[in-house]
Design an enzyme around this catalytic site. Structure first.
Site, PDB file in Angstrom:
ATOM      1  N   ASP A 161     -84.327 -69.957 -32.983  1.00  0.00           N
ATOM      2  CA  ASP A 161     -84.861 -70.213 -34.320  1.00  0.00           C
ATOM      3  C   ASP A 161     -85.629 -71.532 -34.276  1.00  0.00           C
ATOM      4  OD1 ASP A 161     -83.694 -67.928 -35.415  1.00  0.00           O
ATOM      5  OD2 ASP A 161     -81.821 -68.975 -35.866  1.00  0.00           O
ATOM      6  N   ASP A 175     -86.991 -62.853 -37.953  1.00  0.00           N
ATOM      7  CA  ASP A 175     -86.268 -62.883 -39.226  1.00  0.00           C
ATOM      8  C   ASP A 175     -87.219 -62.642 -40.392  1.00  0.00           C
ATOM      9  OD1 ASP A 175     -83.922 -63.509 -37.845  1.00  0.00           O
ATOM     10  OD2 ASP A 175     -84.304 -65.658 -37.990  1.00  0.00           O
TER      11      ASP A 175
END
Length: 202
Positions: A161, A175
């Site tokens: 991330d 995501d």
């Protein structure tokens, strides 16, 4: 015997069709063009799904490769002051203190989502649904790739991330694709549009 034929249908044999003396129906003239048109529409929607999925997947994969190579173990890069930063985080999915076993569950969920999308594609005739499912498929494949191939091990890998808004969880492009695809599906469901292109009203 007649009841059995009614249930399973009469075999598609020219002699059986013409047994009553009528001319056998020509499939190419009676049903061929219509079936071909329907199949063509479905193939186009599946192609859209695949193109969206591949684009989402490649963008996610490429962005992760770049940020890992350039930004990992570095200071966060400010994009919009403190409101938006680029900061590499390895997310093993160990949420709510469930430990590393939770990562395996996330991996299994992603795999199930991919299988469900592939099954839905067989009855796909709606362009908006093709886009939504393509986003979901690309995002699921992006994070599943991390789960399978990244450390600490197969099916237990940590997801990369790097998009870090202020007062919000750090996330990645996979995501984003999943959220956008899910949001679009919610809208389509409220409108009563099904993946096969039919519209229903409750």
């Amino acid at each position: 015997m007649a009841e059995a034929e009614r249930i399973i249908g009469t075999p598609d044999i020219p002699d059986a069709e013409g047994a009553d003396g009528a001319e056998p129906q020509q499939p190419s003239e009676a049903t061929g063009p219509a079936d071909g048109a329907v199949g063509g529409r479905r193939r186009k929607k599946i192609l859209v799904l695949l193109c969206v999925a591949v684009l989402a997947y490649l963008l996610d994969l490429g962005s992760k490769m770049i940020v890992v190579a350039k930004l990992e173990h570095q200071q966060p890069v400010e994009i919009i002051g403190d409101w938006l930063k680029l900061e590499v985080i390895r997310n093993a999915g160990a949420a709510f203190s469930f430990g590393e076993a939770f990562t395996v569950i996330f991996t299994a969920i992603a795999a199930v989502v991919i299988i469900v999308i592939i099954r839905l594609a067989r009855k796909l005739y709606s362009l908006p649904w093709a886009i939504a499912l393509g986003l979901l498929l690309g995002g699921a494949l992006g994070n599943l790739t991390d789960r399978v191939f990244r450390a600490p091990g197969v099916f237990e890998g940590a997801v990369v991330d790097f998009i870090s808004p202020a007062h919000f969880a750090v996330f990645n492009l996979a995501d984003s694709a999943i959220v956008c695809g899910g949001f679009l599906i919610v809208i389509l469901s409220f409108k009563g549009l099904d993946p096969d292109g039919t519209v229903h009203k409750d």
